[in-house]
Design an enzyme around this catalytic site. Structure first.
Site: not given
Length: 281
Positions: A34, A53, A101, A103, A148, A180, A204
């Site tokens: 995101y 980014r 589903r 992985h 992110k 952070e 990040l």
């Protein structure tokens, strides 16, 4: 009540009606990334840096980028133009898409793309003038914090810990070294120099990382990145917090102990003023 329009997989739809399938890998696995972009007076702030980014995050987890930068910008404009607020926070999310589903990556999934926006109120005068309280916690997240990712359980737990301790943010340490905040970058000021943790996979790289370095240069404030032990944070003259939604704030208390003089310091004041000027540019 205003029901904002969001962009979801090619169409604008009211937020209350936006739906994704249960088998979307973002819902099942947190398999997605995101980005958040502030909008001031209808103009995106540091948009190119945010886009870069987003593109890095997509590449890192091998989701095909569904749009060019120009297409992304046009889609964001389409969403923000429908919202009545002039100052907004735009949220973009891309997941690997819908698949059975399992992985491992599916062979033929189409990425799910969401863009939505909310009105944004920058930190108020009282918060800016008084600074904020923070607490410390061990950084328990995975080893690729430079992505992110929408897999934010570690950040959620850090935020909850801060909330339960009447603090704005949890400042995280890994093996006794500053990384952070739960959703922010953290900086210390020592003898007039701003120091930040070096860029690595353990943090990040906030868009305000580059911006703060630029603002320091413009203000004549020395800036450097280095390993910052926990003791250096508590011994700092000032501690700063930066993020898209919080802009730049002074941390005046950590774990109940005052930072420096216990009030926002001169370096913060200069950088806060420079940040506000950058927003108007």
């Amino acid at each position: 009540m205003h029901d904002p329009l969001v962009y979801l997989n090619g169409a604008l739809t009211p937020l209350s009606e936006a739906k994704i399938p249960v088998l979307d890998r973002g819902f099942i696995f947190g398999d997605g990334v995101y980005e958040v972009i502030p909008v001031y007076n209808r103009k995106m702030f540091r948009a190119k840096q945010h886009m870069a980014r987003l593109f890095r995050s997509l590449k890192a987890i091998r989701i095909p980028n569904p749009h060019t930068e120009e297409e992304w910008m046009a889609l964001i404009d389409k969403v923000t133009s429908t919202h009545p607020a002039d100052t907004q926070l735009v949220y973009m999310q891309v997941t690997r898409g819908v698949a059975k589903r399992a992985h491992a990556f599916p062979a033929d999934a189409t990425p799910t793309v969401l863009i939505m926006t909310n009105p944004f109120t920058p930190p108020d005068t009282e918060t800016v003038d008084n600074g904020v309280r923070c607490v410390t916690t061990e950084d328990l997240r995975w080893q690729r914090c430079d992505i992110k990712s929408i897999s934010l359980l570690g950040n959620v737990l850090a935020a909850q810990y801060a909330a339960e301790n009447d603090a704005l943010e949890a400042i995280q340490f890994r093996d006794g070294v500053l990384t952070e905040g739960g959703s922010s970058n953290i900086w210390i000021v020592s003898n007039g120099t701003v120091y930040g943790p070096p860029k690595s996979t353990l943090i990040l790289e906030g868009i305000r990382y580059g911006l703060l370095e630029e603002l320091c240069a413009a203000c004549g404030i020395p800036f450097s990145s280095r390993r910052i032990p926990r003791d250096d944070v508590f011994a700092a003259d000032e501690v700063l917090l930066t993020s898209a939604g919080r802009e730049v704030l002074a941390v005046t208390s950590i774990d109940g102990k005052p930072v420096g003089a216990g009030k926002p310091g001169p370096v913060f004041r200069k950088l806060y003023a420079a940040y506000q000027e950058a927003k108007r540019a």
